[in-house]
Motif scaffolding. Structure first.
Motif, PDB file in Angstrom:
ATOM      1  N   VAL A   1      10.007  38.110  38.884  1.00  0.00           N
ATOM      2  CA  VAL A   1       9.175  39.286  38.381  1.00  0.00           C
ATOM      3  C   VAL A   1      10.162  39.974  37.634  1.00  0.00           C
ATOM      4  O   VAL A   1       9.666  40.768  36.470  1.00  0.00           O
ATOM      5  CB  VAL A   1       8.722  40.124  39.477  1.00  0.00           C
ATOM      6  N   VAL A   2      11.521  40.256  37.989  1.00  0.00           N
ATOM      7  CA  VAL A   2      12.634  41.141  37.143  1.00  0.00           C
ATOM      8  C   VAL A   2      12.714  40.421  35.918  1.00  0.00           C
ATOM      9  O   VAL A   2      12.662  41.304  35.019  1.00  0.00           O
ATOM     10  CB  VAL A   2      13.978  41.122  37.978  1.00  0.00           C
ATOM     11  N   VAL A   3      12.968  39.247  35.811  1.00  0.00           N
ATOM     12  CA  VAL A   3      13.099  38.741  34.470  1.00  0.00           C
ATOM     13  C   VAL A   3      12.102  38.683  33.558  1.00  0.00           C
ATOM     14  O   VAL A   3      11.893  39.013  32.433  1.00  0.00           O
ATOM     15  CB  VAL A   3      13.869  37.154  34.624  1.00  0.00           C
ATOM     16  N   GLY A   4      10.919  38.103  34.237  1.00  0.00           N
ATOM     17  CA  GLY A   4       9.880  37.980  33.338  1.00  0.00           C
ATOM     18  C   GLY A   4       9.167  39.344  32.979  1.00  0.00           C
ATOM     19  O   GLY A   4       8.932  39.534  31.534  1.00  0.00           O
ATOM     20  N   LEU A   5       9.246  40.353  33.591  1.00  0.00           N
ATOM     21  CA  LEU A   5       8.648  41.521  33.176  1.00  0.00           C
ATOM     22  C   LEU A   5       9.722  42.307  32.132  1.00  0.00           C
ATOM     23  O   LEU A   5       9.529  42.895  31.216  1.00  0.00           O
ATOM     24  CB  LEU A   5       8.442  42.708  34.280  1.00  0.00           C
ATOM     25  N   GLY A   6      11.131  42.040  32.512  1.00  0.00           N
ATOM     26  CA  GLY A   6      12.154  42.666  31.563  1.00  0.00           C
ATOM     27  C   GLY A   6      11.909  41.908  30.321  1.00  0.00           C
ATOM     28  O   GLY A   6      12.092  42.909  29.342  1.00  0.00           O
ATOM     29  N   LEU A   7      11.770  40.658  30.346  1.00  0.00           N
ATOM     30  CA  LEU A   7      11.449  40.154  28.903  1.00  0.00           C
ATOM     31  C   LEU A   7      10.140  40.701  28.133  1.00  0.00           C
ATOM     32  O   LEU A   7      10.270  40.872  26.929  1.00  0.00           O
ATOM     33  CB  LEU A   7      11.497  38.560  28.979  1.00  0.00           C
ATOM     34  N   TYR A   8       9.347  40.812  29.045  1.00  0.00           N
ATOM     35  CA  TYR A   8       7.776  41.287  28.351  1.00  0.00           C
ATOM     36  C   TYR A   8       7.938  42.764  27.590  1.00  0.00           C
ATOM     37  O   TYR A   8       7.613  42.820  26.566  1.00  0.00           O
ATOM     38  CB  TYR A   8       6.717  41.436  29.517  1.00  0.00           C
TER      39      TYR A   8
ATOM     40  N   THR B   1      10.924  44.106  26.738  1.00  0.00           N
ATOM     41  CA  THR B   1      11.726  43.981  25.627  1.00  0.00           C
ATOM     42  C   THR B   1      10.973  43.541  24.395  1.00  0.00           C
ATOM     43  O   THR B   1      11.057  44.253  23.560  1.00  0.00           O
ATOM     44  CB  THR B   1      13.025  42.938  25.970  1.00  0.00           C
ATOM     45  N   ILE B   2      10.083  42.514  24.450  1.00  0.00           N
ATOM     46  CA  ILE B   2       9.573  42.274  23.331  1.00  0.00           C
ATOM     47  C   ILE B   2       8.221  43.284  23.086  1.00  0.00           C
ATOM     48  O   ILE B   2       8.123  43.550  21.853  1.00  0.00           O
ATOM     49  CB  ILE B   2       8.574  40.737  23.509  1.00  0.00           C
ATOM     50  N   ARG B   3       7.270  43.685  24.008  1.00  0.00           N
ATOM     51  CA  ARG B   3       6.547  44.548  23.392  1.00  0.00           C
ATOM     52  C   ARG B   3       7.222  45.762  22.985  1.00  0.00           C
ATOM     53  O   ARG B   3       6.315  46.539  22.012  1.00  0.00           O
ATOM     54  CB  ARG B   3       5.770  44.886  24.808  1.00  0.00           C
ATOM     55  N   THR B   4       8.172  46.238  23.189  1.00  0.00           N
ATOM     56  CA  THR B   4       8.809  47.606  22.806  1.00  0.00           C
ATOM     57  C   THR B   4       9.357  47.272  21.501  1.00  0.00           C
ATOM     58  O   THR B   4      10.259  48.667  20.984  1.00  0.00           O
ATOM     59  CB  THR B   4       9.372  48.374  23.863  1.00  0.00           C
TER      60      THR B   4
ATOM     61  N   TRP C   1      25.668  41.125  33.157  1.00  0.00           N
ATOM     62  CA  TRP C   1      25.563  41.984  31.572  1.00  0.00           C
ATOM     63  C   TRP C   1      24.142  41.455  30.949  1.00  0.00           C
ATOM     64  O   TRP C   1      23.435  42.652  30.523  1.00  0.00           O
ATOM     65  CB  TRP C   1      26.547  41.283  30.756  1.00  0.00           C
ATOM     66  N   LEU C   2      23.583  40.433  31.189  1.00  0.00           N
ATOM     67  CA  LEU C   2      22.403  39.892  30.641  1.00  0.00           C
ATOM     68  C   LEU C   2      21.276  40.657  31.266  1.00  0.00           C
ATOM     69  O   LEU C   2      20.293  41.256  30.369  1.00  0.00           O
ATOM     70  CB  LEU C   2      22.325  38.478  30.981  1.00  0.00           C
ATOM     71  N   MET C   3      21.395  40.920  32.752  1.00  0.00           N
ATOM     72  CA  MET C   3      20.158  41.714  33.387  1.00  0.00           C
ATOM     73  C   MET C   3      20.372  43.212  32.887  1.00  0.00           C
ATOM     74  O   MET C   3      19.372  43.789  33.091  1.00  0.00           O
ATOM     75  CB  MET C   3      20.275  41.507  34.868  1.00  0.00           C
ATOM     76  N   ALA C   4      21.587  43.442  32.864  1.00  0.00           N
ATOM     77  CA  ALA C   4      21.497  44.972  32.276  1.00  0.00           C
ATOM     78  C   ALA C   4      20.722  45.279  30.829  1.00  0.00           C
ATOM     79  O   ALA C   4      20.079  46.246  30.632  1.00  0.00           O
ATOM     80  CB  ALA C   4      22.983  45.325  32.256  1.00  0.00           C
ATOM     81  N   PHE C   5      20.990  44.202  30.056  1.00  0.00           N
ATOM     82  CA  PHE C   5      20.372  44.489  28.824  1.00  0.00           C
ATOM     83  C   PHE C   5      18.737  44.395  28.671  1.00  0.00           C
ATOM     84  O   PHE C   5      18.121  44.988  28.447  1.00  0.00           O
ATOM     85  CB  PHE C   5      21.031  43.308  27.719  1.00  0.00           C
ATOM     86  N   ILE C   6      18.444  43.243  29.344  1.00  0.00           N
ATOM     87  CA  ILE C   6      17.046  43.037  29.607  1.00  0.00           C
ATOM     88  C   ILE C   6      16.460  44.171  30.550  1.00  0.00           C
ATOM     89  O   ILE C   6      15.321  44.665  30.352  1.00  0.00           O
ATOM     90  CB  ILE C   6      16.686  41.609  30.439  1.00  0.00           C
TER      91      ILE C   6
ATOM     92  N   ALA D   1      15.314  47.759  29.073  1.00  0.00           N
ATOM     93  CA  ALA D   1      13.710  47.962  28.588  1.00  0.00           C
ATOM     94  C   ALA D   1      12.735  48.538  29.933  1.00  0.00           C
ATOM     95  O   ALA D   1      11.864  49.132  29.773  1.00  0.00           O
ATOM     96  CB  ALA D   1      13.111  46.760  28.068  1.00  0.00           C
ATOM     97  N   SER D   2      13.110  47.780  30.936  1.00  0.00           N
ATOM     98  CA  SER D   2      12.264  48.140  32.296  1.00  0.00           C
ATOM     99  C   SER D   2      12.672  49.717  32.591  1.00  0.00           C
ATOM    100  O   SER D   2      11.815  50.393  33.151  1.00  0.00           O
ATOM    101  CB  SER D   2      12.837  47.172  33.302  1.00  0.00           C
TER     102      SER D   2
END
Length: 488
Positions: A23-30, A32-35, A103-108, A111-112
Motif C-alpha cells: 500500500v505504501v509503495v503503490g499509493l506513493g507511486l499513484y 506521484t503520477i497524478r500530481t 532514499w527511494l521511499m523518501a522521494f516516493i 507525494a504521500s
C-alpha cells in the motif's frame, strides 16, 4: 515478556510484508503520477513558502503558528532517534542496501506527505489561539466516518506520545549510559526523571510553547550534527566511492537476490525510512494543520520539504558516518551504539559526549512533537479538560517508563503500531486524493497568474464540512482597526 515480544514482532512482520508495504509503495507511486511529480517540480515553492508572512486576526495577532514553526514541530518529531539510532539499526539488519530504499521511499513518500498535509490544512479547525487538525479530522469531515477518525486517533495516541516517545527517552538513556558509564540502571532513572520533569514543564504550556522550543532546538542541533558528519566524511573522503558502491550493490546485488535477503533489505529500508521521515504515516498533518497559511497546498509543500530534510540530509549523514568508518559490517549492533562508535573512532572520545548532547536535544524535541500529535487527537475525541490533563500526565509517565524499559520490546511495539497507523491513513488519503488534485490545480493556476495563492472554499465546488477558508478576509486576516488611545 520475550514471548509477548515474539508475538507482537511476528504479527507486525506479517502486516508490513503483505499489507502495509504494497500500500505504501503503490499509493506513493499513484500520487506521484497524478500530481505530476509534485515532490520534485515544486521544490522552489516549498522553499519560498517557508518564509511566507503569517496571516493575522483583527487585533494584528498571528492566527496560529507560522508555516516555518509548523515545519519545525513536525521536524521535531522526525529528526531524532530514527535519524541516528534508526539508520544504524537499518544498516545492521538490512546492510548498506537499506539506505538506498530509504532514499527511494523518501522521494516516493514525498507525494504521500504532500497529499496528507494538504488535507490536514483543508479540514483544520480553530482551537483557542491556534488551529488543530490531522487525519482524524479529514477522515471524519472528508469521508463522513467519525468512527474511523476515532480509530486513527487512538492508534496515534498509543503510537506517538507513548510508544515513540518512550523509544526516544530510551535512546537518550542508552546514549548517556554508554558515554558516562557507571550503574546503567541508576543512569536510566536519573535521565528518566530529568526528562519527565522537562517534558511536563513544556507540554503544559500548549502548542505555542512547543513551537517556540522546537524552532530553536531542532535547526541548531541538526546543523551541528550535519557539520560533525561532514567533517567525518571529509576525513574519510577516499572511502566515499566504496560506500556508494556498497549502497547500490546491496540494494540490487545478485548475492542479496540469490540469498533471499532482498525482501528483508527493502522492508527494513521502508520501515526505518517511514519511522524517520513519517511520509504517509499520518503524523505530520497534525503539525501541518496547526499552521496559518493562505492556501492548503502551501503547507503540503512545506511538509514534503521536511521529508527531504530528514532523509536526504540527516539520515544520509548518519549512514555515511557509519559506512566510511566500518568497511566490515558484520559486527554492527542495532541502535545508537553503531553511530556512537563510528564517531568516536574518527574524532575521539569527546565525540561520544557531543553525540549524547545532540541525541538528548533532538530526542527531547521529538518527544514534544509526539506529545502535540497526541493532544490534537485527544481533542478530536473529547474536549474535556480533565481528560487532556490526564493525557498530559500519562505522556510524562511514558517518558519516564521508556527510559528504563527494554529497548527491543519498545522497537517491536512501535513498528507494529506504526504499520496499523499508516494503513488507516493511507486508505483515507487515497479516497480523498481527488480533492487534493483540485486544490493543487487551483494553486498552480494562481501561481501562473502571478498571484500569491489565496484559497477560499467556493473555489472548489462541492467541498463539504470545511470549517475554515470561508472568505479572503478570514484566510489572509482582516485589516486591524486601530484602537483609540487610552485616556489617562
Amino acid at each position: 515478556m520475550d514471548t509477548l515480544e515474539e508475538i507482537i514482532g511476528a504479527a507486525g512482520g506479517q502486516l508490513w510484508t503483505w499489507i502495509v508495504l504494497p500500500v505504501v509503495v503503490g499509493l506513493g507511486l499513484y500520487f506521484t503520477i497524478r500530481t505530476g511529480v509534485v515532490q520534485f517540480r515544486m521544490i522552489p515553492d516549498m522553499i519560498r513558502t517557508l518564509t511566507n508572512k503569517t496571516p493575522t486576526d483583527a487585533s494584528g495577532k498571528a492566527q496560529s503558528i507560522s508555516a516555518f514553526q509548523a515545519f519545525t514541530v513536525s521536524a521535531a518529531s522526525r529528526v531524532g532517534v530514527g535519524n541516528i539510532a534508526g539508520v544504524g539499526t537499518a544498516i545492521a539488519v538490512g546492510g548498506p542496501g537499506a539506505v538506498f530504499w530509504m532514499w527511494l521511499m523518501a522521494f516516493i513518500g514525498g507525494a504521500s506527505s504532500f497529499v496528507e498535509s494538504t488535507l490536514g490544512q483543508l479540514y483544520k479547525v480553530k482551537d483557542r489561539d491556534a488551529f488543530r487538525g490531522g487525519p482524524a479530522y479529514y477522515i471524519e469531515r472528508g469521508l463522513g466516518a467519525r468512527w474511523a477518525g476515532i480509530l486513527f486517533a487512538v492508534v496515534l495516541i498509543i503510537c506517538f506520545p507513548f510508544a515513540f516517545s518512550s523509544l526516544q527517552a530510551n535512546t537518550i538513556s542508552a546514549s548517556f549510559s554508554s558515554t558516562f558509564g557507571g550503574d546503567t540502571t541508576a543512569v536510566a532513572w536519573v535521565v528518566g526523571v530529568a526528562l519527565a520533569v522537562l517534558t511536563g514543564l513544556v507540554v503544559f504550556g500548549g502548542i505555542r510553547r512547543i513551537a517556540s522550543v522546537t524552532q530553536s532546538v531542532v535547526p541548531a542541533m541538526a546543523l551541528i550534527y550535519l557539520a560533525v558528519g561532514i567533517v567525518i566524511v571529509a576525513l574519510n573522503v577516499g572511502e566515499v566511492p566504496r560506500v556508494f558502491g556498497q549502497i547500490f550493490a546491496g540494494a540490487f546485488g545478485f548475492q542479496e537476490v540469490a540469498g533471499g535477503l532482498i525482501g528483508t533489505i527493502i522492508l527494513t529500508g521502508v520501515q526505518r525510512g517511514m519511522f524517520s521521515n513519517e511520509a504517509g504515516l499520518g503524523s505530520a498533518p497534525n503539525a501541518g494543520a496547526s499552521a496559518a497559511v493562505t492556501h492548503p497546498v502551501k503547507q503540503g509543500l512545506v511538509q514534503t520539504l521536511g521529508v527531504y530534510f530528514d532523509t536526504f540530509l540527516v539520515c544520509s549523514i548518519t549512514a555515511f558516518i557509519i559506512l566510511v568508518s566500518n568497511p566490515d559490517l558484520g559486527s554492527l549492533e542495532e541502535g545508537i551504539s553503531t553511530t556512537q562508535d563510528a564517531m568516536v573512532a574518527n574524532l575521539g572520545s569527546w565525540a561520544s559526549v557531543l553525540l549524547s548532547v545532540i541525541i538528548f536535544l533532538l530526542a527531547f524535541s521529538s518527544i514534544l512533537g509526539n506529545y502535540y500529535y497526541g493532544e490534537a487527537n485527544i481533542e478530536f475525541i473529547t474536549t474535556n479538560a480533565k481528560v487532556l490533563t490526564g493525557y498530559r500526565a500519562l505522556a510524562v509517565v511514558a517518558v519516564l517508563g521508556g527510559s528504563v524499559a527494554s529497548t527491543s520490546l519498545i522497537w517491536t511495539m512501535a513498528d507494529g503500531m506504526m504499520g496499523v497507523m499508516a494503513l488507516v491513513n493511507l486508505v483515507a488519503i487515497g479516497l480523498l486524493s481527488g480533492i487534493v488534485l483540485k486544490l493543487l490545480r487551483n494553486y498552480s493556476e494562481q501561481r501562473r497568474a502571478g498571484k500569491d495563492p489565496v484559497f477560499t472554499q467556493d473555489q472548489v465546488p462541492g467541498l463539504k464540512n470545511v470549517e475554515f477558508w470561508q472568505d479572503a478576509d478570514t484566510v489572509t486576516g482582516p485589516v486591524a482597526v486601530p484602537r483609540a488611545p487610552r485616556r489617562r
